[in-house]
Design a protein around this motif. Sequence first.
Motif, PDB file in Angstrom:
ATOM      1  N   MET A  92       0.846  -1.197   0.000  1.00  0.00           N
ATOM      2  CA  MET A  92       0.000   0.000   0.000  1.00  0.00           C
ATOM      3  C   MET A  92       0.884   1.251   0.000  1.00  0.00           C
ATOM      4  SD  MET A  92      -3.043  -1.246   2.249  1.00  0.00           S
ATOM      5  CE  MET A  92      -3.423  -2.978   2.309  1.00  0.00           C
TER       6      MET A  92
ATOM      7  N   LEU B 254     -14.152  -7.136 -11.093  1.00  0.00           N
ATOM      8  CA  LEU B 254     -13.229  -8.175 -10.665  1.00  0.00           C
ATOM      9  C   LEU B 254     -13.865  -9.544 -10.900  1.00  0.00           C
ATOM     10  CD1 LEU B 254     -12.347  -6.502  -7.241  1.00  0.00           C
ATOM     11  CD2 LEU B 254     -11.114  -6.286  -9.409  1.00  0.00           C
ATOM     12  N   PHE B 255     -13.175 -10.391 -11.649  1.00  0.00           N
ATOM     13  CA  PHE B 255     -13.693 -11.730 -11.932  1.00  0.00           C
ATOM     14  C   PHE B 255     -13.095 -12.739 -10.958  1.00  0.00           C
ATOM     15  CE2 PHE B 255     -14.034  -9.482 -15.947  1.00  0.00           C
ATOM     16  CZ  PHE B 255     -15.262  -9.894 -16.437  1.00  0.00           C
ATOM     17  N   CYS B 256     -13.937 -13.633 -10.474  1.00  0.00           N
ATOM     18  CA  CYS B 256     -13.463 -14.702  -9.608  1.00  0.00           C
ATOM     19  C   CYS B 256     -13.813 -16.032 -10.242  1.00  0.00           C
ATOM     20  CB  CYS B 256     -14.131 -14.632  -8.238  1.00  0.00           C
ATOM     21  SG  CYS B 256     -13.779 -13.119  -7.361  1.00  0.00           S
TER      22      CYS B 256
ATOM     23  N   LYS C  58     -16.739 -19.119  -0.103  1.00  0.00           N
ATOM     24  CA  LYS C  58     -15.651 -18.252   0.351  1.00  0.00           C
ATOM     25  C   LYS C  58     -15.640 -16.949  -0.440  1.00  0.00           C
ATOM     26  CE  LYS C  58     -11.534 -18.492  -1.198  1.00  0.00           C
ATOM     27  NZ  LYS C  58     -10.158 -18.773  -1.646  1.00  0.00           N
ATOM     28  N   TYR C  59     -15.764 -17.081  -1.757  1.00  0.00           N
ATOM     29  CA  TYR C  59     -15.751 -15.875  -2.595  1.00  0.00           C
ATOM     30  C   TYR C  59     -16.959 -14.992  -2.310  1.00  0.00           C
ATOM     31  CZ  TYR C  59     -11.681 -16.717  -5.565  1.00  0.00           C
ATOM     32  OH  TYR C  59     -10.406 -16.857  -6.033  1.00  0.00           O
TER      33      TYR C  59
ATOM     34  N   ARG D  52      -2.766  -5.339   4.642  1.00  0.00           N
ATOM     35  CA  ARG D  52      -2.728  -6.569   3.866  1.00  0.00           C
ATOM     36  C   ARG D  52      -4.154  -6.894   3.477  1.00  0.00           C
ATOM     37  NH1 ARG D  52      -0.398 -11.650   3.510  1.00  0.00           N
ATOM     38  NH2 ARG D  52       1.861 -11.570   3.250  1.00  0.00           N
ATOM     39  N   THR D  53      -4.360  -7.328   2.265  1.00  0.00           N
ATOM     40  CA  THR D  53      -5.726  -7.531   1.798  1.00  0.00           C
ATOM     41  C   THR D  53      -6.044  -9.006   1.599  1.00  0.00           C
ATOM     42  OG1 THR D  53      -5.109  -7.508  -0.512  1.00  0.00           O
ATOM     43  CG2 THR D  53      -5.573  -5.382   0.514  1.00  0.00           C
TER      44      THR D  53
ATOM     45  N   ASN E  68      -5.598 -10.498  -1.070  1.00  0.00           N
ATOM     46  CA  ASN E  68      -6.044 -10.626  -2.465  1.00  0.00           C
ATOM     47  C   ASN E  68      -4.835 -10.562  -3.399  1.00  0.00           C
ATOM     48  OD1 ASN E  68      -8.934  -8.498  -1.944  1.00  0.00           O
ATOM     49  ND2 ASN E  68      -8.752 -10.714  -1.856  1.00  0.00           N
TER      50      ASN E  68
ATOM     51  N   GLN F 273      -5.511 -22.202  -6.060  1.00  0.00           N
ATOM     52  CA  GLN F 273      -6.024 -23.177  -5.087  1.00  0.00           C
ATOM     53  C   GLN F 273      -4.962 -23.603  -4.085  1.00  0.00           C
ATOM     54  OE1 GLN F 273      -8.089 -26.192  -7.731  1.00  0.00           O
ATOM     55  NE2 GLN F 273      -9.601 -25.661  -6.180  1.00  0.00           N
TER      56      GLN F 273
ATOM     57  N   SER G 153      -3.709 -19.312  -0.039  1.00  0.00           N
ATOM     58  CA  SER G 153      -4.865 -18.923   0.764  1.00  0.00           C
ATOM     59  C   SER G 153      -5.405 -17.583   0.276  1.00  0.00           C
ATOM     60  CB  SER G 153      -4.457 -18.812   2.229  1.00  0.00           C
ATOM     61  OG  SER G 153      -3.450 -17.831   2.353  1.00  0.00           O
ATOM     62  N   TYR G 154      -4.881 -17.126  -0.827  1.00  0.00           N
ATOM     63  CA  TYR G 154      -5.288 -15.817  -1.328  1.00  0.00           C
ATOM     64  C   TYR G 154      -6.541 -15.900  -2.184  1.00  0.00           C
ATOM     65  CZ  TYR G 154      -0.990 -13.998   0.491  1.00  0.00           C
ATOM     66  OH  TYR G 154      -0.001 -13.622   1.353  1.00  0.00           O
ATOM     67  N   ASP G 155      -7.281 -14.826  -2.202  1.00  0.00           N
ATOM     68  CA  ASP G 155      -8.369 -14.706  -3.145  1.00  0.00           C
ATOM     69  C   ASP G 155      -7.824 -14.035  -4.391  1.00  0.00           C
ATOM     70  OD1 ASP G 155     -10.702 -15.717  -1.648  1.00  0.00           O
ATOM     71  OD2 ASP G 155     -10.167 -14.125  -0.265  1.00  0.00           O
ATOM     72  N   VAL G 156      -8.141 -14.610  -5.518  1.00  0.00           N
ATOM     73  CA  VAL G 156      -7.579 -14.120  -6.770  1.00  0.00           C
ATOM     74  C   VAL G 156      -8.651 -13.391  -7.572  1.00  0.00           C
ATOM     75  CG1 VAL G 156      -6.513 -14.805  -8.932  1.00  0.00           C
ATOM     76  CG2 VAL G 156      -5.830 -15.909  -6.807  1.00  0.00           C
ATOM     77  N   LEU G 157      -8.316 -12.204  -8.009  1.00  0.00           N
ATOM     78  CA  LEU G 157      -9.259 -11.360  -8.741  1.00  0.00           C
ATOM     79  C   LEU G 157      -8.694 -11.073 -10.129  1.00  0.00           C
ATOM     80  CD1 LEU G 157      -9.827  -8.833  -5.811  1.00  0.00           C
ATOM     81  CD2 LEU G 157     -11.206 -10.847  -6.375  1.00  0.00           C
TER      82      LEU G 157
ATOM     83  N   ASP H 261      -2.610  -7.418  -2.539  1.00  0.00           N
ATOM     84  CA  ASP H 261      -1.246  -7.421  -2.012  1.00  0.00           C
ATOM     85  C   ASP H 261      -0.230  -7.620  -3.124  1.00  0.00           C
ATOM     86  OD1 ASP H 261      -2.310  -7.224   0.521  1.00  0.00           O
ATOM     87  OD2 ASP H 261      -2.388  -9.396   0.785  1.00  0.00           O
TER      88      ASP H 261
END
Lengths: 342, 342
Positions: free
Chosen positions: A1, A95-97, A109-110, B60-61, B63, B88, B91-95, B120
Motif C-alpha cells: 500500500m 473483478l472476476f473470480c 468463500k468468494y 494486507r488484503t 487478495n 487453489q 490462501s489468497y483470493d484471486v481477482l 497485495d
Amino acid sequence: MSNVTIRDVARRANTSLATVSRVINDQGNVTEELRREVLNAIRDLDYSPNHAARSLVKRRTNNIGIIVNNLHDPFFYDLLRGFEDGAQQTSYDVLFCSVVNGEAATKEKYVRHLSSGVVDAIILYGSYLTDEGAVRYLRENRTVEYVMIENDIPNVSCCKLLVDNLGGAQDAVEYLIRHGHTKIAHICGNPNKKVTMDRLNGYVNTMCKNGLEVRENYIQHTSVKYCSGYESMQRLLDLPQPPTAVFCSDDAIASFAVRAALDRGLRIPQDISIMGFDHQTILPDRYRGPDITSMEQPLYTIGLESMQLLGQRLSAGEPQPPVTKLYKTHVVEMETVGPCGK
Amino acid sequence: MSNVTIRDVARRANTSLATVSRVINDQGNVTEELRREVLNAIRDLDYSPNHAARSLVKRRTNNIGIIVNNLHDPFFYDLLRGFEDGAQQTSYDVLFCSVVNGEAATKEKYVRHLSSGVVDAIILYGSYLTDEGAVRYLRENRTVEYVMIENDIPNVSCCKLLVDNLGGAQDAVEYLIRHGHTKIAHICGNPNKKVTMDRLNGYVNTMCKNGLEVRENYIQHTSVKYCSGYESMQRLLDLPQPPTAVFCSDDAIASFAVRAALDRGLRIPQDISIMGFDHQTILPDRYRGPDITSMEQPLYTIGLESMQLLGQRLSAGEPQPPVTKLYKTHVVEMETVGPCGK
DNA sequence: CTGAAAGCGCTTACAG
DNA sequence: CTGAAAGCGCTTACAG
C-alpha cells in the motif's frame, strides 16, 4: 500500500485534510486557487487515495465482482465479452473470480469475501445444486447488491436474469420432430446444474405432448466433464434401436457426441442428427466437426445487461425493487440436423 | 457491507473487542471457554469481519490481482488454468481484471486501483508498447508485490517470467529450413506487442544466418485483430514469387492464414507450409482447419508458477529479491508443415 | 470557502 | 489470559 497519505498532501498544499478530500472527490466548495494547489501536491507526491480507508468510511468500494465456475471454460466467451463491454459503460472496476470445478466451499468463500466490503455488487453466474451454502449466505445477508444469472432461487430478493431453458428444449425437440424424427434421444448435461433438469424436462414434455415414446435408455446422463458426452453417445449408438436424432443438453456435450458418431463412421446429419444448446461460439478441446445446430441463448446480451442493470441500481440513491428478466432462445440452423432417413 | 460488527460480537459474548479479534485471527491467548463463547456469538450473528477495516489496519488484503488484455480471448485458456490451479494452492483470493482491447488508460486505472489497497500483489500479463503509463506507475510506486509475465522492462525491480521468443522463432524458422524451405515468409502479430518484435527478429536472424534472402514483401504486418492474418496471407499468395512456407507470429494469426490458403484451394502442407507460435489449445472464431504446427510455450506452467512464486514471496516475512525466469519453447509437429515441394 | 473533530470497523501494542 | 486505548487513512457533518 502506498506510503503517501492525504495528510502529506494537505501538508504540502498548506491546507487541511478536509479540503484535500473535497478536491479528490470533486465536491466543489474549494477556491480554484486552493484546488490547483492541492492538485499539484497530489501530482508531485503521486498520491492515490487508500482504497481500504475510503471504502471503510464511504461504505462503498466502487467494485463489482463476478463469480463464475471455471473461468477458463470457453463457454464463457460471449458472456465475458458482454461483461467487459458493459463494464466499460460504468465507472466501476470489475473483478472476476473463478471457482475451480464449481467447488462449493470456494464459491461460498468468494461470496462471503466479496460481500464483506470488497465489492458493492456481485454477479453470480450459473445454477448449481451445490451452491446452497453460498445462497443461504445471500439470503441472510443483504449486504451487497446481487444479480443472479440463470438461477431462479425462491425467497431470495435479488435481480434475476433467467433463460427460458424449458421452452428452448421444447423448441429444440419440436424442431427435430418437424424433421421427421421420432426416435429422439437426450444426453443430459452436468448433473450438478439446474438447467440440466430444465432441459431434460423440456425434452420429456415435448416427446409426450407429441405422443412419442421416451424409450428406455434414450435418456443418457453424463458426468461433470463434457467429454463424457462421447461415451453417452456410444451407449445410444449401441442400443438395439438407436435413435435417429439426439438432443444434447449443451453444445459442449454435443461436440463430443458428434465426435463419437463420426468415429463410428456415421455421417451427420444423413445417418444421425445431433442438436445442441447454447450456440456456443467456441467449443472445447479443438473441436473440428460440423457446425452444430443449436438453441442460441443471448449470452453476450445477458452479460452486457447485467452490468448495465447493476450500474443503474448502484447509482440510484435509494434501494430499487429487484427485477427479473427472462430471455428467450431460438433455433440456429447449422449442419448437424437433417430429415429423418428412415 | 455487513451491519453486524465486531462490537456486536463482543457484546454478545460478554467480552472485549480485542478478545474477539484474537479468536478471529487465531492468535491464541484466549481460554477455550471464552473462545467458544465468541465463536458462538459469531455464528449466531453470522458475523464476517469487514474487509476494508481489516485491510486498513493490517496493511494486507489477502487478495492477488491478475491483469490481462481481453480476458475473453481463448488464448488465455491454458494460462487461466494455471492461474486457477495455482490459486487453489494459496490462501489468497484471486481477482481477474480484463483490460478491453488493451486500452492504455484502463490498464493504468486497474494498476493504480489494485495497488492502492485492493490487493497485495499483481500479476501483469503481456508486453505491450502502450503499457508505459502503467509501468511508470509501477516503477515509482513499490507498494505491492509484482510479477510481470512476458514483459522484460528495464529498471523495474519485480519478478519477471519471460519466454524465449527470440530463440523460439529461430527454432521455428530452422524447422522450416530443415524441411527444405527457402522461400519463407513471416506474418507479424499485433504491432502493439513486444513479442511481435522478438519473433520477427528471430525470423530475420535465422534467415540471414542461413544465407536466405528476406525478400521484399515477405514480411507482412497485421492489425491488432487476428483476422487480419487472412489478408496478410492473401498478399503473400499474390506475390509473383509466393513463399513455400510461412512462419506466423502466433497461432491465432496462423489460423487465419490457413483459412486464406484453403480458401484459395491450396493444400496444406503439400502446396504451402504454415507454422504458428504458442501451440494455443483453443483457436479463435470456430477454427476448423488442420492442427497447426507450432512452437509451444508453457502457458499452464507459467500461470501456475506465477501464483506459487507470489504465494511464497507474500508469506515470507521480509522482502525477497526479485527473480527472473526464462521459459523455453519447443516445436510441436502437427499437420501444417511438410517438405518443400519445389 | 475552510478546518477541527468524530468516526468508519478493525488490530495491536501496552498495561494489568 | 484480558481489556482500554490508540491508530490505520480516509470522509463527513458541524461550526465558523
